[in-house]
Design a protein around this motif. Sequence first.
Motif, PDB file in Angstrom:
ATOM      1  N   THR A 428       0.754  -1.121   0.108  1.00 20.70           N
ATOM      2  CA  THR A 428      -0.107  -0.045   0.114  1.00 20.70           C
ATOM      3  C   THR A 428       0.785   1.268   0.155  1.00 20.70           C
ATOM      4  OG1 THR A 428      -1.701  -1.128   1.298  1.00 20.70           O
ATOM      5  CG2 THR A 428      -2.044   1.208   1.180  1.00 20.70           C
ATOM      6  N   LEU A 429       1.859   1.341   0.889  1.00 23.35           N
ATOM      7  CA  LEU A 429       2.872   2.418   0.721  1.00 23.35           C
ATOM      8  C   LEU A 429       3.654   2.756  -0.370  1.00 23.35           C
ATOM      9  CD1 LEU A 429       4.547   2.204   4.424  1.00 23.35           C
ATOM     10  CD2 LEU A 429       3.439   4.136   3.554  1.00 23.35           C
ATOM     11  N   GLU A 430       3.690   1.562  -1.186  1.00 22.79           N
ATOM     12  CA  GLU A 430       4.395   1.528  -2.400  1.00 22.79           C
ATOM     13  C   GLU A 430       3.629   2.275  -3.618  1.00 22.79           C
ATOM     14  OE1 GLU A 430       6.509  -0.962  -5.988  1.00 22.79           O
ATOM     15  OE2 GLU A 430       6.109  -1.825  -3.796  1.00 22.79           O
ATOM     16  N   LYS A 431       2.062   1.986  -3.318  1.00 18.23           N
ATOM     17  CA  LYS A 431       1.262   2.394  -4.220  1.00 18.23           C
ATOM     18  C   LYS A 431       0.873   3.783  -4.170  1.00 18.23           C
ATOM     19  CE  LYS A 431      -0.842  -2.146  -5.476  1.00 18.23           C
ATOM     20  NZ  LYS A 431      -2.206  -2.991  -5.320  1.00 18.23           N
ATOM     21  N   CYS A 432       1.021   4.279  -2.985  1.00 17.77           N
ATOM     22  CA  CYS A 432       0.858   5.591  -2.466  1.00 17.77           C
ATOM     23  C   CYS A 432       1.804   6.534  -2.596  1.00 17.77           C
ATOM     24  CB  CYS A 432       0.075   5.645  -0.937  1.00 17.77           C
ATOM     25  SG  CYS A 432      -1.447   4.785  -0.898  1.00 17.77           S
ATOM     26  N   GLY A 433       3.092   6.037  -3.127  1.00 14.15           N
ATOM     27  CA  GLY A 433       4.055   6.636  -3.186  1.00 14.15           C
ATOM     28  C   GLY A 433       4.967   7.211  -1.648  1.00 14.15           C
ATOM     29  N   GLY A 434       4.551   6.386  -0.914  1.00 16.43           N
ATOM     30  CA  GLY A 434       5.367   6.727   0.481  1.00 16.43           C
ATOM     31  C   GLY A 434       4.372   7.753   1.349  1.00 16.43           C
ATOM     32  N   LEU A 438      -2.206   8.864   3.125  1.00 15.30           N
ATOM     33  CA  LEU A 438      -3.139   8.186   2.197  1.00 15.30           C
ATOM     34  C   LEU A 438      -3.138   6.459   2.281  1.00 15.30           C
ATOM     35  CD1 LEU A 438      -4.937   8.340  -0.419  1.00 15.30           C
ATOM     36  CD2 LEU A 438      -2.677   8.294  -1.952  1.00 15.30           C
ATOM     37  N   ALA A 439      -1.997   6.044   2.661  1.00 14.49           N
ATOM     38  CA  ALA A 439      -2.065   4.713   2.892  1.00 14.49           C
ATOM     39  C   ALA A 439      -2.947   4.258   3.997  1.00 14.49           C
ATOM     40  CB  ALA A 439      -0.417   4.188   3.328  1.00 14.49           C
ATOM     41  N   ALA A 440      -2.862   5.035   5.115  1.00 14.96           N
ATOM     42  CA  ALA A 440      -3.452   4.785   6.518  1.00 14.96           C
ATOM     43  C   ALA A 440      -5.032   4.801   5.887  1.00 14.96           C
ATOM     44  CB  ALA A 440      -3.320   5.748   7.587  1.00 14.96           C
ATOM     45  N   LYS A 441      -5.503   5.611   4.955  1.00 17.41           N
ATOM     46  CA  LYS A 441      -6.918   5.711   4.645  1.00 17.41           C
ATOM     47  C   LYS A 441      -7.031   4.603   3.915  1.00 17.41           C
ATOM     48  CE  LYS A 441      -9.807   8.978   2.204  1.00 17.41           C
ATOM     49  NZ  LYS A 441     -10.063  10.193   1.648  1.00 17.41           N
ATOM     50  N   ARG A 442      -6.402   4.181   3.006  1.00 20.66           N
ATOM     51  CA  ARG A 442      -6.683   3.114   2.053  1.00 20.66           C
ATOM     52  C   ARG A 442      -6.641   1.657   3.112  1.00 20.66           C
ATOM     53  NH1 ARG A 442      -3.546   3.453  -3.743  1.00 20.66           N
ATOM     54  NH2 ARG A 442      -4.599   5.355  -4.402  1.00 20.66           N
ATOM     55  N   LEU A 443      -5.909   1.649   4.094  1.00 19.46           N
ATOM     56  CA  LEU A 443      -5.750   0.282   4.942  1.00 19.46           C
ATOM     57  C   LEU A 443      -6.928   0.390   6.044  1.00 19.46           C
ATOM     58  CD1 LEU A 443      -1.955   0.169   5.439  1.00 19.46           C
ATOM     59  CD2 LEU A 443      -3.473  -1.392   4.237  1.00 19.46           C
ATOM     60  N   LYS A 444      -7.754   1.699   5.999  1.00 21.48           N
ATOM     61  CA  LYS A 444      -8.827   1.797   6.719  1.00 21.48           C
ATOM     62  C   LYS A 444      -8.360   1.763   8.396  1.00 21.48           C
ATOM     63  CE  LYS A 444     -12.278   0.196   3.598  1.00 21.48           C
ATOM     64  NZ  LYS A 444     -13.356  -0.714   3.070  1.00 21.48           N
ATOM     65  N   ILE A 445      -7.333   2.361   8.640  1.00 23.08           N
ATOM     66  CA  ILE A 445      -6.799   2.644  10.129  1.00 23.08           C
ATOM     67  C   ILE A 445      -6.452   4.048  10.316  1.00 23.08           C
ATOM     68  CG2 ILE A 445      -6.070   0.260  10.279  1.00 23.08           C
ATOM     69  CD1 ILE A 445      -3.028   0.767   9.771  1.00 23.08           C
ATOM     70  N   ASP A 446      -6.333   4.343  11.570  1.00 19.21           N
ATOM     71  CA  ASP A 446      -5.860   5.695  11.518  1.00 19.21           C
ATOM     72  C   ASP A 446      -4.246   5.954  11.325  1.00 19.21           C
ATOM     73  OD1 ASP A 446      -4.670   5.099  14.112  1.00 19.21           O
ATOM     74  OD2 ASP A 446      -6.732   5.347  15.075  1.00 19.21           O
ATOM     75  N   ARG A 447      -3.718   7.208  11.205  1.00 16.11           N
ATOM     76  CA  ARG A 447      -2.433   7.423  10.985  1.00 16.11           C
ATOM     77  C   ARG A 447      -1.509   6.637  12.293  1.00 16.11           C
ATOM     78  NH1 ARG A 447       0.317  10.803   7.626  1.00 16.11           N
ATOM     79  NH2 ARG A 447       2.300  11.443   8.457  1.00 16.11           N
ATOM     80  N   LYS A 448      -1.999   7.091  13.543  1.00 12.66           N
ATOM     81  CA  LYS A 448      -1.067   6.642  14.537  1.00 12.66           C
ATOM     82  C   LYS A 448      -0.893   5.216  14.635  1.00 12.66           C
ATOM     83  CE  LYS A 448      -0.809   6.781  19.511  1.00 12.66           C
ATOM     84  NZ  LYS A 448      -1.557   7.332  20.656  1.00 12.66           N
ATOM     85  N   LEU A 450      -1.075   3.176  11.930  1.00 12.12           N
ATOM     86  CA  LEU A 450      -0.087   2.959  10.884  1.00 12.12           C
ATOM     87  C   LEU A 450       1.444   3.310  11.282  1.00 12.12           C
ATOM     88  CD1 LEU A 450       0.585   2.125   7.949  1.00 12.12           C
ATOM     89  CD2 LEU A 450       0.188   4.456   7.394  1.00 12.12           C
ATOM     90  N   TYR A 451       1.690   4.159  12.147  1.00 13.77           N
ATOM     91  CA  TYR A 451       3.038   4.474  12.510  1.00 13.77           C
ATOM     92  C   TYR A 451       3.463   3.385  13.553  1.00 13.77           C
ATOM     93  CZ  TYR A 451       4.066   8.795  10.433  1.00 13.77           C
ATOM     94  OH  TYR A 451       4.392   9.856   9.607  1.00 13.77           O
ATOM     95  N   ASN A 452       2.335   3.014  14.368  1.00 12.24           N
ATOM     96  CA  ASN A 452       2.898   1.846  15.279  1.00 12.24           C
ATOM     97  C   ASN A 452       3.251   0.519  14.646  1.00 12.24           C
ATOM     98  OD1 ASN A 452       2.475   3.411  17.539  1.00 12.24           O
ATOM     99  ND2 ASN A 452       0.160   2.923  17.875  1.00 12.24           N
ATOM    100  N   LYS A 453       2.553   0.128  13.572  1.00 11.04           N
ATOM    101  CA  LYS A 453       2.887  -0.892  12.916  1.00 11.04           C
ATOM    102  C   LYS A 453       4.303  -0.879  11.781  1.00 11.04           C
ATOM    103  CE  LYS A 453      -2.024  -2.731  12.545  1.00 11.04           C
ATOM    104  NZ  LYS A 453      -1.761  -3.960  13.520  1.00 11.04           N
ATOM    105  N   LEU A 454       4.289   0.276  11.618  1.00  8.90           N
ATOM    106  CA  LEU A 454       5.486   0.733  10.905  1.00  8.90           C
ATOM    107  C   LEU A 454       6.693   0.345  11.573  1.00  8.90           C
ATOM    108  CD1 LEU A 454       4.653   3.972   8.591  1.00  8.90           C
ATOM    109  CD2 LEU A 454       5.063   1.651   7.594  1.00  8.90           C
ATOM    110  N   LYS A 455       6.526   0.767  12.949  1.00  6.91           N
ATOM    111  CA  LYS A 455       7.713   0.636  13.998  1.00  6.91           C
ATOM    112  C   LYS A 455       7.720  -0.774  14.249  1.00  6.91           C
ATOM    113  CE  LYS A 455       8.930   2.371  18.370  1.00  6.91           C
ATOM    114  NZ  LYS A 455       8.768   3.376  19.483  1.00  6.91           N
ATOM    115  N   LYS A 456       6.710  -1.408  14.316  1.00 12.48           N
ATOM    116  CA  LYS A 456       6.865  -2.672  14.842  1.00 12.48           C
ATOM    117  C   LYS A 456       7.363  -3.685  13.826  1.00 12.48           C
ATOM    118  CE  LYS A 456       3.477  -6.865  15.387  1.00 12.48           C
ATOM    119  NZ  LYS A 456       2.138  -7.283  15.277  1.00 12.48           N
ATOM    120  N   PHE A 457       7.143  -3.626  12.558  1.00 13.65           N
ATOM    121  CA  PHE A 457       7.545  -4.219  11.308  1.00 13.65           C
ATOM    122  C   PHE A 457       9.113  -3.472  10.933  1.00 13.65           C
ATOM    123  CE2 PHE A 457       3.057  -5.284  10.902  1.00 13.65           C
ATOM    124  CZ  PHE A 457       3.141  -6.657  11.334  1.00 13.65           C
ATOM    125  N   LYS A 458       9.522  -2.662  11.374  1.00 10.20           N
ATOM    126  CA  LYS A 458      10.689  -2.164  11.001  1.00 10.20           C
ATOM    127  C   LYS A 458      10.805  -1.351   9.824  1.00 10.20           C
ATOM    128  CE  LYS A 458      13.260  -5.103  14.261  1.00 10.20           C
ATOM    129  NZ  LYS A 458      14.596  -5.998  14.235  1.00 10.20           N
TER     130      LYS A 458
END
Length: 462
Positions: A428-434, A438-448, A450-458
């Motif tokens: 999703t991040l790749e399709k949203c150009g980083g 926009l990625a959080a919206k498409r994944l139907k989660i809030d921005r915070k 998404l940041y937590n998951k980005l941190k979790k998955f490095k």
Amino acid sequence: MAKTILIVDDNKDLCQAVRLILEVEGYRAFDFQKGAEALEYVQKEPAHAVLLDLDLGEGSAEGMKLLDRIKKIDPHIPIIVLTGEASVKMAVEAMKMGAFDYVTKPFDNDEVLVLVRKAVDEYEKSRQIEILRARTLSIKFPSVVGSGTAIRNVLEMTDRIAPTELTVVIHGESGSGKEVFARRIHAKSLRKDGPFVSVDCGTLQETLVESELFGYEKGAFTGADRRKLGQFEIASGGTLFLDEIGNLPLSVQAKLLRALQERKIHHLGGHKETDIDIRVIAASNVSLEEMIKAGKFREDLYHRLNQFKLDVPPLRKRTEDIPELGEFFLKNANDEMKKSVDGFSEDALKTMRNYSWPGNIREFKNAVYRAVLLAETTIEPVHLQITLTRDKYVEKSIQDSEAGRGISLKKASRHAAGILEKQLIEQTLEKCGGNKSLAAKRLKIDRKALYNKLKKFKLINK
């Protein structure tokens, strides 16, 4: 086997005299007083040479037409023209049309025998050239890359069986390198100077399998406008590799069994037996034993083929070879693409080791080539573009389940869900150009979240 010579002359006494001379010399001779009868024979059966009287009581023009029609059916048949002193000029014209030579009547018996021997030799040479043209001459024998225990054991068994004449069944998943091992067996066998002919039984149309393997005569079926050699003949003196043999129809399996037992084949539409001198190696990505139980593979054929069985391990069971395989394909890709990618990062190697490679070596090679195309200096995980649908933990859980060992369903499910979650976020991040909003919206989660998951998955730098 005796060579077949046809005598075509309207003089029956002369035909019988020549026939007797030829039979005494060990030839198989047939005589015809009419051109149509000889033509009918040539259309159905192969002949090694023809003695042809151009006149046949119908004028030399008819004889010339017959010569032309025979050469169209089989251009390799040498035709020796029988002619009188007054017709030498016509004999010369016949040679311009493709006749092998001519002899004038009355002729000396030894003269005829010398010409027939030369004609038969010419036919054999011409047929060998036809076989050679049909073969793939630019055969390469790729190295078996890897030094791990699993692959070393297979190599040891391969090299042990190679010098024998035993038929071999190679079992392994699709893309695991079964043909590479078949080629190695051939290259280290006493047949190494002969051809290695590979037939993918899985790609052959059911209606064409028999004609492809055994060859056919002109007129054998609609569209058969010429005689064609089968793969058994093309592989003569060498090795025939039957890949995915389980795809052969039962009717063809029966004919294959007969060919292996008798070492003879028949062309489709023909009656003459042709001797074969080949070694057969068969391969399958499914269990032939299970196919026998299901009634889809002949048990007698299996036992005829399975004089020795070789099991090729899948790539996920030889992960110690991944760095070596990676370097091998990296060098090849750099050479082919004129690039200078210097290697794999530790993360890329870890990714490759953790992936289950369902497509095995074939998929691995494609991933490395794709990565070389995308990378500038060092290959990173993103360049590999592989989908981690099943990593090592998930693979082990599945294997434990299959073996009847206990597994933690909750833990395995949570782990697999994490892999899928990471995968979806990356895509999703790749399709949203980083763009993380926009990625959080498409994944139907809030921005915070998404940041937590980005941190979790490095993935925080993505």
